[in-house]
Design a protein around this motif. Structure first.
Motif, short mmCIF file in Angstrom:
data_model
loop_
_atom_site.label_atom_id
_atom_site.label_comp_id
_atom_site.label_asym_id
_atom_site.label_seq_id
_atom_site.Cartn_x
_atom_site.Cartn_y
_atom_site.Cartn_z
N SER A 269 0.83 -1.22 0.00
CA SER A 269 0.00 0.00 0.00
C SER A 269 0.86 1.26 0.00
O SER A 269 0.47 2.28 -0.58
CB SER A 269 -0.95 0.01 1.20
N ARG A 270 2.03 1.19 0.60
CA ARG A 270 2.95 2.34 0.58
C ARG A 270 3.48 2.58 -0.83
O ARG A 270 3.64 3.71 -1.26
CB ARG A 270 4.13 2.12 1.54
N SER B 19 1.88 1.74 -3.52
CA SER B 19 0.73 2.21 -4.30
C SER B 19 0.56 3.72 -4.22
O SER B 19 0.04 4.33 -5.15
CB SER B 19 -0.55 1.53 -3.83
N GLU B 20 1.01 4.30 -3.14
CA GLU B 20 0.92 5.76 -3.02
C GLU B 20 1.69 6.45 -4.15
O GLU B 20 1.33 7.53 -4.59
CB GLU B 20 1.46 6.21 -1.65
N ASP C 172 -3.69 -7.38 -3.87
CA ASP C 172 -4.55 -6.52 -3.06
C ASP C 172 -4.50 -5.06 -3.53
O ASP C 172 -5.34 -4.25 -3.13
CB ASP C 172 -4.17 -6.61 -1.57
N GLN C 173 -3.56 -4.74 -4.42
CA GLN C 173 -3.44 -3.38 -4.94
C GLN C 173 -3.96 -3.27 -6.38
O GLN C 173 -3.84 -2.22 -7.02
CB GLN C 173 -1.97 -2.92 -4.89
N GLU D 141 -6.08 -0.29 -7.38
CA GLU D 141 -5.33 0.96 -7.58
C GLU D 141 -4.60 0.93 -8.92
O GLU D 141 -4.54 1.93 -9.62
CB GLU D 141 -4.34 1.17 -6.43
N LEU E 162 5.09 -3.42 -7.79
CA LEU E 162 3.84 -4.04 -7.35
C LEU E 162 3.59 -5.35 -8.09
O LEU E 162 3.13 -6.33 -7.50
CB LEU E 162 2.66 -3.08 -7.53
#
Length: 172
Positions: free
Chosen positions: A7-8, A10-11, A35-36, A39, A28
């Protein structure tokens, strides 16, 4: 990167720099951070061709089959590199439900071999006949090998006799 949550990373997909977004997508994908995927799929509409290509590559590596319909929309992209990336991603996802759309790219010379491979990866046995047709009247050994590999990946035993007949025919 050990322990760094996806998730970091993905930012970074929102960064204005193309190189930052493509690198984040590559990471990723390598992390198989499924899970990303939600996004990542947003970047399929990015104005930058490379970002769209890397997004599809990441989704393919993630095996994000639930995003296959979104990737399939890019099979009609005006950019040939994007179309080729879409074919590759759908093959990597084994998105058999998209095979009827993917097979249309056998007519695109830039996507031709990638399409054959993708159909094999998808185990799209319903398209095996289309692959066999490629051998009829074609003396290109590379096409024969690609079709044989795809049919093997499909476990298309019902096509074996036709494949052997076409591969053993006299060459012009």
């Amino acid at each position: 990167m050990d322990g760094l949550p996806a998730s970091r990373i993905s930012e970074l997909l929102k960064d204005p720099e193309t190189d930052v977004r493509t690198t984040a997508l590559r990471v990723l994908g390598q992390m198989q951070a499924k899970d990303q995927a939600a996004e990542v799929v947003k970047l399929l509409k990015d104005p930058e061709i490379d970002v769209r290509r890397f997004a599809m590559g990441a989704l393919g590596e993630m095996q994000a089959k639930d995003q296959a319909a979104e990737v399939a929309k890019l099979l009609k992209d005006p950019d040939r590199n994007v179309r080729r990336a879409a074919v590759g991603a759908l093959g990597a996802m084994r998105a058999k439900d998209q095979a009827a759309e993917v097979v249309k790219l056998l007519k695109d010379p830039y996507c031709f071999f990638g399409t054959i491979k993708a159909l094999g990866n998808m185990q799209a046995t319903d398209q095996a006949g289309e692959l066999i047709k490629l051998l009829d009247g074609d003396d290109d050994d590379d096409v024969g090998v690609a079709v044989a590999d795809a049919l093997g990946a499909m476990h298309a035993r019902d096509q074996a006799a036709e494949l052997v007949k076409l591969l053993k025919r006299p060459k012009n």
